[in-house]
Enzyme design. Structure first.
Site, PDB file in Angstrom:
ATOM      1  N   HIS A  22      68.533  32.913  96.646  1.00 32.51           N
ATOM      2  CA  HIS A  22      68.843  32.079  95.477  1.00 32.51           C
ATOM      3  C   HIS A  22      68.514  30.609  95.729  1.00 32.51           C
ATOM      4  CE1 HIS A  22      71.711  35.524  94.746  1.00 32.51           C
ATOM      5  NE2 HIS A  22      71.070  35.451  93.600  1.00 32.51           N
ATOM      6  N   ARG A  48      72.228  28.980  87.328  1.00 33.70           N
ATOM      7  CA  ARG A  48      73.234  29.415  88.290  1.00 33.70           C
ATOM      8  C   ARG A  48      73.424  28.394  89.409  1.00 33.70           C
ATOM      9  NH1 ARG A  48      72.599  35.771  89.567  1.00 33.70           N
ATOM     10  NH2 ARG A  48      70.384  35.305  89.853  1.00 33.70           N
ATOM     11  N   GLU A 240      74.520  47.629  85.652  1.00 31.46           N
ATOM     12  CA  GLU A 240      74.850  47.320  87.039  1.00 31.46           C
ATOM     13  C   GLU A 240      75.823  46.151  87.166  1.00 31.46           C
ATOM     14  OE1 GLU A 240      72.402  45.474  90.820  1.00 31.46           O
ATOM     15  OE2 GLU A 240      71.529  47.185  89.780  1.00 31.46           O
ATOM     16  N   GLU A 268      77.109  45.693  95.138  1.00 33.96           N
ATOM     17  CA  GLU A 268      76.373  44.607  95.780  1.00 33.96           C
ATOM     18  C   GLU A 268      77.316  43.635  96.492  1.00 33.96           C
ATOM     19  OE1 GLU A 268      73.937  40.689  94.141  1.00 33.96           O
ATOM     20  OE2 GLU A 268      73.761  42.581  93.067  1.00 33.96           O
ATOM     21  N   ASP A 291      74.729  45.776 100.115  1.00 31.37           N
ATOM     22  CA  ASP A 291      73.710  44.910 100.705  1.00 31.37           C
ATOM     23  C   ASP A 291      73.933  44.941 102.212  1.00 31.37           C
ATOM     24  OD1 ASP A 291      72.477  42.464 101.835  1.00 31.37           O
ATOM     25  OD2 ASP A 291      72.001  42.022  99.739  1.00 31.37           O
TER      26      ASP A 291
END
Length: 394
Positions: A22, A48, A240, A268, A291
């Protein structure tokens, strides 16, 4: 041969891409307007990055054996993670036999229970664990997938996560997962815009291509249920991470109420076998998505996978590039993989952890031969042009 021990562990940080994917520049789709738990506040909707998604940065953990061999792992943890490695976990790592990954994991986890269990501490344990598996593969001159029992198929197939599933179809991926853009705070108008975009994408990709929504913990049960029911006419494959990760009861309710045949996927941001036990025993989802850089590393992912297999559930790890590929290719209940489209416009295939990793394989026409994973360890190198910083020592 005798097994070397760990002579030194080192923790580095780096900014810009890498494991903290990110941490991108301006105008990257991954940091654009996407529904988030902070979407209830209008000032935090446009990007974000506004609420700090990229604040942590990448943590690189190196473990050096007494024979000079170095293994490394990467995760999202930055300086906080580096401090934990150098000031707490180093005492367990150094002096450990390079093959004692199970004992080391248990010591790191139990020693951090009073402030860990999930979140950044598990990210850090994951990074150490990945470094240990990388080292063990190099010492034994085998890829990690061989250490895990060997491949059960000759190639991996991928779906693509990105803002342009229509382009992903042309690149040969089996499906495209889109970020949901508008959350509950944007009301009926936001709901209609979400559905209009799904309809547009379905028309663009045709009927034989998977379309999925990544909701990134941003919805409530009522909104998610209505969204899923209305998405039925566009043949949505799955919805999801619709809810906050601790709302197991909400996930169970959502799964009971989505249209027949639509999957509810999540995991996740879940960690350890105990977190995934809740998801599985409460029948919260159809697919779990740990993850490997956050859930506890390869050592814990093996336990999570066995638990899922016993419940008849798929394990499709979230992102994580080679660190999940070596695992997926060895598991019957992991039939395909995720590929994050890290090009800013999601219009071409580039290595997921670029520029941090060298020799990072990428799918071609949505597939990857196992032969691309046959180098020792995880088969990747740190890019010497990336500026690693070691903020703490011990």
């Amino acid at each position: 041969m005798s097994m070397p021990t760990i002579r030194e562990v080192r923790a580095y940080t780096v900014r810009g891409g890498g494991a903290d994917y990110h941490d991108q520049g301006e105008d990257h789709w991954i940091d654009g307007q996407i529904a988030t738990p902070m979407g209830k506040y209008p000032e935090y909707r446009p990007h974000r990055r506004n609420f700090g998604l990229n604040v942590l940065g990448t943590l690189v953990v190196e473990v050096e054996a007494t024979d000079g061999t170095v293994g490394f792992g990467v995760t999202t943890a930055g300086e906080l993670g580096a401090w934990i490695v150098e000031n707490h976990l180093a005492r367990f790592i150094e002096g450990t036999r390079a093959s004692d990954v199970e004992k080391l994991w248990d010591q790191m986890f139990n020693a951090t229970l009073f402030y860990g269990r999930k979140g950044i501490v598990l990210n850090v344990i994951s990074g150490v664990d990945l470094a240990m598996w990388d080292l063990l593969g190099k010492l034994r001159d085998e890829p990690v997938h061989q250490l895990l029992g060997g491949p059960v198929r000759d190639e991996l197939s991928f779906y693509a996560t990105g803002a342009r599933p229509d382009l992903a179809r042309d690149m040969g991926f089996l499906g495209g997962k889109m970020p949901l853009v508008h959350g509950p705070a944007e009301g009926d108008d936001g709901m209609e815009r979400n559905l209009a975009h799904l309809a547009k994408m379905r028309e663009a990709v045709g009927s034989d291509f998977w379309l999925m929504w990544d909701c990134w913990m941003s919805l409530d049960v009522s909104y998610a249920t209505r969204l899923a029911q209305r998405a039925r006419e566009f043949d949505l494959k799955w919805i999801e991470e619709a809810l906050p990760p601790d709302d197991y009861w909400g996930y169970a309710e959502l799964r009971r109420n989505v249209p027949t045949g639509m999957w509810v996927n999540t995991g996740e941001h879940e960690a350890t076998r105990w977190g995934f036990r809740m998801l599985l025993e409460m029948e919260c989802c159809d697919v779990i998505q740990p993850d490997v850089g956050w859930c506890g590393g390869i050592t814990e992912l093996l336990k999570i996978s066995a638990l899922a297999d016993a419940h008849g559930r798929y394990v499709i790890p979230h992102g994580s590039s080679v660190y999940s590929y070596h695992f997926v290719v060895t598991r019957h209940n992991s039939p395909f993989s995720e590929f994050l489209m890290m090009a800013p416009k999601a219009d071409r295939v580039v290595p997921m952890f670029s520029p941090l990793l060298l020799d990072e394989p990428v799918p071609e026409n949505g597939r990857m031969s196992v032969s691309q994973l046959d180098r020792p360890g995880f088969g990747v190198r740190l890019n010497p042009d990336c500026e690693l910083a070691r903020p703490f020592t011990h």
